[in-house]
Design a protein around this motif. Structure first.
Motif, PDB file in Angstrom:
ATOM      1  N   LYS A 115      53.424 -62.347 -66.828  1.00  0.00           N
ATOM      2  CA  LYS A 115      52.556 -63.492 -66.596  1.00  0.00           C
ATOM      3  C   LYS A 115      51.832 -63.774 -67.902  1.00  0.00           C
ATOM      4  CE  LYS A 115      48.967 -64.820 -63.315  1.00  0.00           C
ATOM      5  NZ  LYS A 115      47.946 -64.231 -62.413  1.00  0.00           N
TER       6      LYS A 115
ATOM      7  N   ILE B 246      48.765 -64.842 -69.665  1.00  0.00           N
ATOM      8  CA  ILE B 246      47.333 -64.980 -69.379  1.00  0.00           C
ATOM      9  C   ILE B 246      46.665 -65.509 -70.637  1.00  0.00           C
ATOM     10  CG2 ILE B 246      45.271 -63.862 -68.465  1.00  0.00           C
ATOM     11  CD1 ILE B 246      47.112 -61.673 -67.340  1.00  0.00           C
TER      12      ILE B 246
ATOM     13  N   LYS C  57      38.591 -78.644 -63.923  1.00  0.00           N
ATOM     14  CA  LYS C  57      39.781 -77.912 -64.368  1.00  0.00           C
ATOM     15  C   LYS C  57      39.816 -77.871 -65.891  1.00  0.00           C
ATOM     16  CE  LYS C  57      43.230 -77.484 -60.949  1.00  0.00           C
ATOM     17  NZ  LYS C  57      43.006 -76.325 -60.281  1.00  0.00           N
TER      18      LYS C  57
ATOM     19  N   LYS D  84      51.206 -74.536 -71.056  1.00  0.00           N
ATOM     20  CA  LYS D  84      51.906 -74.719 -69.772  1.00  0.00           C
ATOM     21  C   LYS D  84      53.373 -75.033 -70.013  1.00  0.00           C
ATOM     22  CE  LYS D  84      48.105 -75.922 -66.710  1.00  0.00           C
ATOM     23  NZ  LYS D  84      47.281 -77.013 -66.157  1.00  0.00           N
TER      24      LYS D  84
ATOM     25  N   LYS E  89      57.753 -68.371 -66.841  1.00  0.00           N
ATOM     26  CA  LYS E  89      56.671 -67.419 -66.571  1.00  0.00           C
ATOM     27  C   LYS E  89      55.513 -68.128 -65.884  1.00  0.00           C
ATOM     28  CE  LYS E  89      58.512 -63.980 -68.854  1.00  0.00           C
ATOM     29  NZ  LYS E  89      59.069 -62.840 -68.132  1.00  0.00           N
ATOM     30  N   LYS E  90      54.801 -67.384 -65.048  1.00  0.00           N
ATOM     31  CA  LYS E  90      53.559 -67.906 -64.472  1.00  0.00           C
ATOM     32  C   LYS E  90      52.493 -67.914 -65.556  1.00  0.00           C
ATOM     33  CE  LYS E  90      53.634 -67.459 -59.556  1.00  0.00           C
ATOM     34  NZ  LYS E  90      54.892 -66.707 -59.243  1.00  0.00           N
ATOM     35  N   ILE E  91      51.523 -68.780 -65.396  1.00  0.00           N
ATOM     36  CA  ILE E  91      50.459 -68.867 -66.389  1.00  0.00           C
ATOM     37  C   ILE E  91      49.098 -68.868 -65.695  1.00  0.00           C
ATOM     38  CG2 ILE E  91      50.633 -71.402 -66.443  1.00  0.00           C
ATOM     39  CD1 ILE E  91      49.900 -71.263 -69.424  1.00  0.00           C
ATOM     40  N   GLU E  92      48.150 -68.226 -66.325  1.00  0.00           N
ATOM     41  CA  GLU E  92      46.775 -68.211 -65.822  1.00  0.00           C
ATOM     42  C   GLU E  92      45.863 -68.527 -66.999  1.00  0.00           C
ATOM     43  OE1 GLU E  92      45.693 -64.436 -63.896  1.00  0.00           O
ATOM     44  OE2 GLU E  92      43.682 -64.693 -64.763  1.00  0.00           O
ATOM     45  N   ILE E  93      44.843 -69.338 -66.763  1.00  0.00           N
ATOM     46  CA  ILE E  93      43.924 -69.709 -67.839  1.00  0.00           C
ATOM     47  C   ILE E  93      42.579 -69.019 -67.607  1.00  0.00           C
ATOM     48  CG2 ILE E  93      42.809 -71.632 -69.068  1.00  0.00           C
ATOM     49  CD1 ILE E  93      45.851 -71.938 -69.092  1.00  0.00           C
ATOM     50  N   GLN E  94      42.106 -68.327 -68.612  1.00  0.00           N
ATOM     51  CA  GLN E  94      40.773 -67.710 -68.519  1.00  0.00           C
ATOM     52  C   GLN E  94      39.848 -68.356 -69.558  1.00  0.00           C
ATOM     53  OE1 GLN E  94      40.475 -63.482 -68.461  1.00  0.00           O
ATOM     54  NE2 GLN E  94      42.038 -63.224 -66.891  1.00  0.00           N
TER      55      GLN E  94
ATOM     56  N   ILE F 144      43.830 -60.583 -71.735  1.00  0.00           N
ATOM     57  CA  ILE F 144      44.635 -61.789 -71.926  1.00  0.00           C
ATOM     58  C   ILE F 144      45.786 -61.432 -72.868  1.00  0.00           C
ATOM     59  CG2 ILE F 144      42.695 -63.378 -71.553  1.00  0.00           C
ATOM     60  CD1 ILE F 144      42.383 -63.646 -74.566  1.00  0.00           C
TER      61      ILE F 144
END
Ligand code: ARG
Length: 240
Positions: free
Chosen positions: A11, A13, A31, A41, A49-54, A70
């Motif tokens: 993933k 991050i 957002k 993205k 791949k999945k993506i996550e934003i911190q 991250i």
């Protein structure tokens, strides 16, 4: 553990600091969006791949990478030698300059005229380094530009701009594009002066030593530039 480090993460991050329009900001729906986010993205999609934003403070980004919270920094981050002690950088995706924001009636036109002045900056940025008397510039051309200013550090660039408006600082030193955005929103009171301290190359920061991941990121970045997607994103977010 060497082997583990050389893997592409399951993933992606992404750490960012969404206080830097048009590269990253919090939109009306709360957002995180912006050029860097759209670019990441696109990269994640192409890598399947999945993506996550911190979203975090700018000065926490490198540390979060080191502690593995991250695995990418997408934050209009300039590639610097100092930062390369802690992270690796992708190929560059944008070239920028510093700008000085001043009140409309100010006579300041150059960074070197900021000696003895009060400067507002976003903490930990290249604008902070330049204003704080650090050597700065493209490799081989580093020099001290502002020698002895009083530097006021803010978590958000926009708060430095507020202080400029109410007279607590004489100037804000920040990257050109966000500077333009901040001035646009205060065009009656403020103006922008460009005095480059040297070109700054925005790159994605990546975990140190993960060559496989870096190679894949650079491959996708290259494809995105070559097939016109980069220009589309640039037109949407930056040149609009
Ligand atoms: N380019 C400058 C630097 O690397 C400023 C980046 C600030 N980015 C942000 N998302 N607040 O230091």
């Amino acid at each position: 553990s060497k082997k583990e480090e050389s893997k592409i993460p399951e993933k992606i991050i992404v750490g960012t600091n969404a206080e830097f329009p048009p590269f990253e900001y919090v939109d009306d729906n709360k957002k995180v969006d912006g050029f860097d986010i759209a670019l990441m993205k696109e990269i994640a999609k192409r890598m399947d791949k999945k993506i996550e934003i911190q979203n975090m403070e700018f000065k926490s980004l490198i540390g979060s990478m080191e502690s593995k919270t991250i695995n990418v920094v997408a934050a209009g981050m300039t590639k610097t030698e100092e930062r390369q002690n802690a992270v690796d950088f992708s190929d560059s995706y944008y070239t920028s300059n510093q700008a000085i924001i001043v009140k409309k009636d100010s006579k300041i036109t150059k960074l070197s005229q900021l000696d003895g002045k009060k400067i507002g900056v976003q903490e930990g940025t290249t604008g902070d380094l330049i204003s704080s008397g650090d050597k700065f510039g493209e490799p081989g051309k580093e020099k001290v530009i502002v020698k002895k200013a009083k530097v006021k550090r803010f978590k958000k660039g926009v708060d430095a701009v507020m202080d400029l408006k109410n007279g607590s600082v004489d100037a804000v030193v920040i990257d050109e594009k966000p500077a333009q955005e901040f001035v646009k929103n205060n065009s009656k009171k403020l103006k922008l002066v460009i005095d480059s301290a040297g070109a700054e190359y925005y790159c994605l920061a990546l975990p140190k030593g993960n060559e496989e991941f870096k190679k894949e990121i650079n491959k996708q970045l290259k494809a995105i530039k070559e097939d016109g997607t980069y220009d589309k994103l640039k037109a949407k977010y930056i040149d609009n």
